[in-house]
Each structure stands twice: as C-alpha cells, then as structure tokens.
Design a protein around this motif. Structure first.
Motif, mmCIF file in Angstrom:
data_model
loop_
_atom_site.group_PDB
_atom_site.id
_atom_site.type_symbol
_atom_site.label_atom_id
_atom_site.label_comp_id
_atom_site.label_asym_id
_atom_site.label_seq_id
_atom_site.Cartn_x
_atom_site.Cartn_y
_atom_site.Cartn_z
ATOM 1 N N VAL B 160 0.861 -1.177 0.000
ATOM 2 C CA VAL B 160 0.000 0.000 0.000
ATOM 3 C C VAL B 160 0.905 1.237 0.000
ATOM 4 O O VAL B 160 1.868 1.295 0.776
ATOM 5 C CB VAL B 160 -0.901 -0.001 1.261
ATOM 6 C CG1 VAL B 160 -1.694 1.294 1.365
ATOM 7 C CG2 VAL B 160 -1.827 -1.210 1.246
ATOM 8 N N LEU B 199 -9.067 1.329 -3.872
ATOM 9 C CA LEU B 199 -9.294 2.655 -4.442
ATOM 10 C C LEU B 199 -8.856 3.771 -3.500
ATOM 11 O O LEU B 199 -9.125 4.931 -3.764
ATOM 12 C CB LEU B 199 -10.794 2.841 -4.728
ATOM 13 C CG LEU B 199 -11.440 1.911 -5.756
ATOM 14 C CD1 LEU B 199 -12.962 2.089 -5.722
ATOM 15 C CD2 LEU B 199 -10.898 2.224 -7.133
ATOM 16 N N ASN B 200 -8.258 3.427 -2.390
ATOM 17 C CA ASN B 200 -7.855 4.427 -1.387
ATOM 18 C C ASN B 200 -9.065 5.210 -0.869
ATOM 19 O O ASN B 200 -9.012 6.431 -0.711
ATOM 20 C CB ASN B 200 -6.804 5.381 -1.963
ATOM 21 C CG ASN B 200 -5.546 4.657 -2.380
ATOM 22 O OD1 ASN B 200 -4.935 3.972 -1.574
ATOM 23 N ND2 ASN B 200 -5.172 4.770 -3.639
ATOM 24 N N LEU B 201 -10.148 4.491 -0.612
ATOM 25 C CA LEU B 201 -11.354 5.158 -0.095
ATOM 26 C C LEU B 201 -11.070 5.807 1.252
ATOM 27 O O LEU B 201 -11.600 6.861 1.555
ATOM 28 C CB LEU B 201 -12.495 4.147 0.059
ATOM 29 C CG LEU B 201 -12.949 3.437 -1.214
ATOM 30 C CD1 LEU B 201 -14.008 2.388 -0.882
ATOM 31 C CD2 LEU B 201 -13.502 4.436 -2.217
ATOM 32 N N TRP B 323 -5.938 11.510 4.843
ATOM 33 C CA TRP B 323 -7.212 10.788 4.974
ATOM 34 C C TRP B 323 -7.547 10.030 3.692
ATOM 35 O O TRP B 323 -8.598 9.434 3.587
ATOM 36 C CB TRP B 323 -8.329 11.756 5.360
ATOM 37 C CG TRP B 323 -8.543 12.863 4.368
ATOM 38 C CD1 TRP B 323 -7.688 13.876 4.064
ATOM 39 C CD2 TRP B 323 -9.690 13.050 3.556
ATOM 40 N NE1 TRP B 323 -8.235 14.685 3.107
ATOM 41 C CE2 TRP B 323 -9.474 14.202 2.783
ATOM 42 C CE3 TRP B 323 -10.894 12.363 3.417
ATOM 43 C CZ2 TRP B 323 -10.412 14.677 1.865
ATOM 44 C CZ3 TRP B 323 -11.829 12.842 2.513
ATOM 45 C CH2 TRP B 323 -11.584 13.992 1.748
ATOM 46 N N GLN B 324 -6.605 10.065 2.748
ATOM 47 C CA GLN B 324 -6.811 9.344 1.493
ATOM 48 C C GLN B 324 -5.904 8.127 1.503
ATOM 49 O O GLN B 324 -4.686 8.243 1.468
ATOM 50 C CB GLN B 324 -6.501 10.264 0.321
ATOM 51 C CG GLN B 324 -7.410 11.491 0.316
ATOM 52 C CD GLN B 324 -6.942 12.569 -0.638
ATOM 53 O OE1 GLN B 324 -5.860 12.500 -1.179
ATOM 54 N NE2 GLN B 324 -7.780 13.572 -0.828
ATOM 55 N N GLY B 325 -6.510 6.969 1.547
ATOM 56 C CA GLY B 325 -5.750 5.724 1.625
ATOM 57 C C GLY B 325 -6.185 4.945 2.847
ATOM 58 O O GLY B 325 -6.808 5.493 3.762
#
Lengths: 161, 534
Positions: B160, B199-201, B323-325
């Motif tokens: 990741v 999708l790195n929600l 906050w992305q990932g």
C-alpha cells in the motif's frame, strides 16, 4: 451579534420530536458553535439543521433535558431567554453546561459536526470534493522507496528462540 | 440444506475470521459441515462509503453498544480502560478491521522461557508458518519483502503506498535511526481472486465497499460454500448441549423467527472470538459443568488480553493528504518489539502509523479534546487541524492475568434474552511501564518528522477488537482449557478455534495469527479423524 435570527427558524424537517421553541434553541446553539464565515454557512443553516434535528431525534430525551437546563439556567441567572443573551454570556453558560451536563453537549457536538462537515457547501469551501468516497476513491502518489535504504541495511533483529 | 433433525458431522459456531478458515479447511474431508452465525451477510452497497454520511453511521460502529443491531449483544466495558469492539455477522471482525495484517513473531510463543513472563504456547511459530502462508494466499496480503524485523515471507502483493503522511513520518524514523517498514495489509493492491484493487477510499474500519479489503465474507466463505459448507445466518446459539457421556451433543439456537432448535453434531467447533466464545461456554452450564462448559480449570473467561495501547497525535504545518488511503495501513515500526530489559519492562510493542481522519472525524475529535472551539475561532482552528495530523498507535503486549476476565452480565441481555457480558480489565504494571515508554518514543518520532505540536498521549478509552486468551490452550488441564490443538480437555468433541486460544498476546494485531491457528486446528482435526476423540 449571532449570525442567526432570533425568530424561529424555518425548518423543513418532518421530525416532530422537538417543539418549535426547542428547535429554535438548538439552532441558536448550532450557530453559536459554528458561525458563518465567508462562503462557509453557519451550522444553523436550515438544510444542516434539518439533518441535525433528524439525528438528534433518536436521543430526544437527553437533548430535551439539556435544552430545559439551558432555558432554566438562563432565566435564573440572567432573567433573559438564552437566544437573547449576548455572545459572552451564552458562551459562559455553555461552559457551565459542559460541567453540569456533559452528555448533552457531547451528543450535540457530535451530531452537529457530522451534519455540518458533510454538507456539500462546507466541503467545497475547504477544497474537498462533495459526496462519498466510493466509487471514485482517491489517488495516492507512488512511494519513494529509497526512503527505506537505511532500514534495508540493518541485519535481521527478530529473536529466534 | 440440512434438516433440523439431521446430525451434521461438524457444527461451527461463528462465521468470522476463524470460523471461515476452519470451514474452508475442513471442507476437504467431505464431511457435512454446518456453520451457525448470529448475524447476517453485509451487502457491499450497505457500507457507509456509498453515502455522504460515510463518517458517522452508528450501524457500522465497532461498538456493539452503539451499533445495536439485532445480532449484537451488550458488552459492559465500564470496568475496562480499553473498550472492546467487534462485528457480529458473516465476516465477523474482519468486516470492520483495518486489515493491518502482521504475524506474531517467533519469540511471542515462548515468553516464559525467553523473558520469564507470561507463559509458553504449546506450539511454535514454526508449527504455524505453513498456515500463515496458506492464509495469506486466501486473504491476499500486500507488503514489501525484506523487513529485518520479521521472518521472511513470500507471495506479497505490492505494498500500500505510504502517501505524503507516511513518507513524512518515515523521515522521522530515519532521523532517529529507528526501524520502520510498510505495513503488511490484507488489502488487494492489485486485482486478486476476483476482488478489485484498492481505491484508497480511506475508512476501512467501516467496511470496504470496493471489496479490496480481505473480509472473510468475500475471501473464505464463497469458496467454502461452493464446496458444500452450509452457512445458516441469523441463527443465534444459546447453549452447547451434552449427551449422557459428557460429549457435546450439539447446540440450541434461535432461528431468524426466534424459534428454538437443537442442532446435533458429531463435532462442535466454537469460533465466536475472545469475548463471544467464553460467553457461550459460560452460558452452557449444566450439572456436569456448573461453572460453564469445559471449565473444570476455572479459566474460561480469564486471562483476557486486549493489548495495551497508546495513541499519540502530532500536528504538522503542511497538508499530509492523510485521509486518502487505507487508514490503518501505512507503516509500522518494530524498533521496540523485542524485550530489552534496560527499558524497564518485559516484551514490547509495535508502532503503527495511522492515516489522518476525514473532515467529520477531525471535527468531532477536535471538539472532544477541546482543541476545536465554538464561535469565531472555529474555522481557523479546523483549517489548522484538518489533514495536518498524523497518529501513532502503539500496540503493546499485555501479559495474561487471571483477574482480567469476561463474565456473564445478569443485568443485560441480547434480543433473545441471552445474557450480555461484563469485561473486567486493568492495565498491569508491566503494561503501564511499556505505555510510558511507547508514548515518549512516539512523541520523539513525530517531533523528528516535523510536527509543530504533539498532543499528550492517550492510554485509556482506546478501542480494541483484539480480545484474546479467554480459553487458553496448553498441555496441563489445570492451567488451560484446550489441548495443543484446540480440543477442550473436558469435552473431547468440543473444539475452540479462535483468538480465545492465545496464551500470550504478542504486540501486533491478531487476525493473521488467529486465522493461521484456526487452519492449524482444522489440520490437526483432519490428521486425526480416525482417533479424534481418543
């Protein structure tokens, strides 16, 4: 001066668990908590308050108790309804309430923050995309794995019994 | 579908991480296998990230006391500084876990021998190694080979990405000369066995709408069911019954309509997690076992371990895109994992670097801490806070203590009238010393990474889905509930296959290890079918 009207707000919600005076007091509190600024709406905005009222409905007993305490304390200490107090007095009363009825304020703040910070206008004002993460997701830049070089040079250091 | 009066070969109770692995393994035997699960399937379209209220859905809270789904049972955690979380449904805790997927270390299995604390397991890392690998293949684990802190492993998917936040904190570790490595994560970073790539929600801990996160409802269960296992949902087991010989006869359960049935079985396997498993055994008392089923040792429910934890948050001047990932999967540090007596405590901890929170969670956390004011200063404070925080959670090894325990709570009950549970847990002296060390080290890392401020470390009120040790395995029936392969000492056709078996807690998230252990238990059963009850 508070950025909210002292007359009852015109809410379009269908929730009836709070009376008109209670709804008005909740809107005053929300506006006190998050006032309007430039393009950012106040938390007392009708659309936001509509969602706040719906979500607080499931905790109506605690909320009603907190609102009663605010109204009673304001009348006893200032002989004035809370919405008509100046901001300094309102803030002082909120600080007192935080000590005396923390459960009410915890619920209120949690719900107002949730409804406010998912509002499309608020998100756009902070430069964020409106809407849920799925299905578009986010792009995370590829990692510079050369950062690991100092760690790669270490010998294994887990213990083998 | 089995009939209610049919005797199945194997009855598995619980369709979570362990129950799914056991079912998937035992299906090789062609035995009739039935799994009863008190909760239901979760549809991907139900996950919060489908909607604009994705940060604040109480029905996907980790706390059963907030979630209050029909399948949930109340947990009184008022006597515990660590707050247990779970999920009751197909997938169990993997529905809401962060998919942080480290393995226990070899030293974790022999803490008494190595460090004079805790107890030795009756099995070793080497016993579990092939099952770790098998589990990784089904779950799909992302990571980077070569971590000098861990034994080597193969077959990892691409790691990741760290993102700006992870790289920032990694530089802090480098500045101090401390170990770090990208977290191993049960997340498909590329398409894997029909699952789409991540999708790195962001909020993995409220479920993955994309299906990239390896929850067992989409990994183990589809294949197990295709191969013949029956999974019956919304069926809550109330009690395991015994026959006149003292063998497990089956289980009494309530079906979806609330109608009570007894399902008979030749073998019963309990996999309800470190709190649900002792709850069921304690609720299955009888004349033969007045203190709870398989509890002649008195240890059912005792030696509860939840992990001692710290949470330290630093604020940075520049945005971190944090906050992305995947929120729980960035990087880890094992610098302080193994015992060093000069630190003043035994055993150790992992530092896990969490990504940042979304806007709602940022605001709620700021308000709770008093860092986000009411009034005109609110917006400026929010801007200074949002996307500028990095959090280090230290997951520390708490030692087994018999006074830390799960008991039935006569004051609460679930939707079928079965008692809830009470958790009594205190942080031991060794844990407190470890936490003080961990908080100081986390603060130093954040400062070295450039944080302009670091908040005081929290050690209480932190949630944990890591309930372990409440039916520990061992060779001595007076000091353990099951033998070295999960069979109860007291009831020879009753098995336990979840984290309740753990003898010690390690300093890492337990899912990888509990699944490897479940596969090990299933493998032992398969190897001994001819004399399983001897």
């Amino acid at each position: 001066m508070l950025p909210v009207s002292n007359s009852p707000t015109h809410l379009i919600g269908t929730d009836r668990r709070f009376g008109e005076a209670q709804q008005h007091l909740l809107a005053v509190l929300a506006g006190l908590m998050i006032p309007a600024e430039a393009e950012l709406p106040s938390a007392a905005d009708d659309a936001i308050m509509n969602e706040v009222l719906q979500e607080l409905g499931s905790r109506a007993t605690v909320v009603a108790r907190g609102l009663d305490r605010i109204a009673r304390t304001s009348a006893e200490t200032h002989a004035t309804p809370f919405p008509d107090l100046d901001t300094t007095s309102q803030m002082a009363l909120i600080a007192r309430l935080r000590r005396e009825d923390p459960e009410f304020l915890r619920i209120f703040e949690t719900v107002v923050a949730a409804c406010y910070y998912r509002d499309d206008r608020v998100l756009r004002s902070h430069g964020l995309a409106a809407g849920p993460p799925f299905p578009d997701g986010h792009t995370v830049a590829p990692t510079d794995w050369t950062l690991l070089e100092p760690v790669r040079q270490r010998k294994p250091f887990f213990r083998i019994p | 579908m089995s009939r209610a009066d049919e005797i199945v070969d194997v009855l598995i109770i619980g369709a979570g991480a362990a129950g799914a692995a056991v079912a998937h393994s035992l299906v090789d035997t062609r035995m009739k296998i039935l799994c009863l699960e008190q909760g239901d399937w979760v549809r991907p379209s139900d996950y919060p990230t489908n909607g604009r209220d994705w940060e604040s859905r109480p029905d996907f809270s980790g706390s059963p006391n907030l979630r209050r789904r029909p399948a949930d049972y109340p947990i009184d955690d008022s006597a515990s500084p660590i707050k247990p979380v779970n999920f009751n449904g197909v997938g169990g805790g993997t529905i809401l876990y962060m998919a942080h997927f480290p393995r226990f270390h070899p030293s974790d299995f022999c803490t008494r021998t190595l460090d004079g604390v805790g107890d030795d397991w009756p099995i070793s890392y080497q016993n579990l190694e092939p099952f770790f690998a098998a589990n990784d293949r089904v779950m799909g684990v992302a990571g980077l080979p070569g971590d000098p802190a861990c034994p080597p492993k193969d077959g990892l998917l691409p790691p990741v990405p760290l993102g700006t936040l992870g790289e920032t904190v990694a530089r802090g570790f480098n500045a101090l000369g401390w170990h770090w490595w990208p977290s191993e994560s049960a997340i498909a970073t590329v398409p894997y066995h029909g699952r789409g790539a991540c999708l790195n929600l962001g909020p993995c801990a409220s479920g993955c709408a994309q299906g990239a996160k390896a929850s067992v409802d989409i990994t183990y269960w589809p294949e197990a069911i295709r191969r013949g296992v029956e999974l019956r949902t919304r069926c809550r087991v109330r009690e395991i019954t015994l026959d006149e010989r003292g063998m497990a006869r089956g289980a009494v359960y309530f079906d979806d309509a609330g109608i009570e049935h007894e399902q008979r079985a030749h073998v019963v396997i309990v996999a309800c997690n470190g709190i649900g498993t002792p709850r069921l055994l304690l609720n299955s008392s009888s004349g033969r076992f007045p203190n709870g089923l398989a509890n002649s040792s008195g240890l059912v429910g005792r030696n509860l371990m939840l992990h001692c934890m710290t949470l330290t948050q630093g604020t940075f001047e520049r945005p971190l895109s944090g906050w992305q990932g995947p929120i729980g999967c960035s990087l880890w540090s094992k610098e302080f994992y193994e015992t060093d007596v000069s630190r003043g405590y035994a055993r150790g901890y992992t530092m896990e670097i969490l990504r940042g929170s979304g806007p709602v969670a940022t605001a709620q956390g700021g308000l709770m801490r008093g860092a986000l004011p009411w009034g005109q200063g609110h917006h400026a404070a929010f801007r200074a806070m949002f996307d500028r925080t990095a959090t280090i959670v230290a997951v520390g090894e708490d030692l087994p203590e018999e006074t830390n325990r799960v008991t039935l709570d006569p004051n609460t009950s679930d939707s079928h009238g079965m008692p809830g549970v009470k958790v009594q847990y205190r942080l031991g002296d060794n844990s407190l010393r470890m936490l003080a060390h961990a908080g100081q080290r986390a603060t130093e890392v954040l400062q070295a990474a450039g944080a302009v401020s670091v908040a005081p470390t929290l050690t209480e009120g932190i949630s944990s889905g890591h309930a372990m040790g409440t039916t520990r395995m061992g060779v001595d029936p007076e000091r353990s509930v099951t033998n070295a392969w999960g069979r109860c000492h007291d009831v020879r056709n009753l098995f336990i296959a979840d984290s309740s078996l753990f003898v010690t807690a390690g300093g890492v998230n337990p899912t990888s290890t509990l699944q490897a252990l479940a596969l090990y238990v299933a493998d032992q059963i398969k190897m001994r079918l001819d004399n399983l009850f001897d």
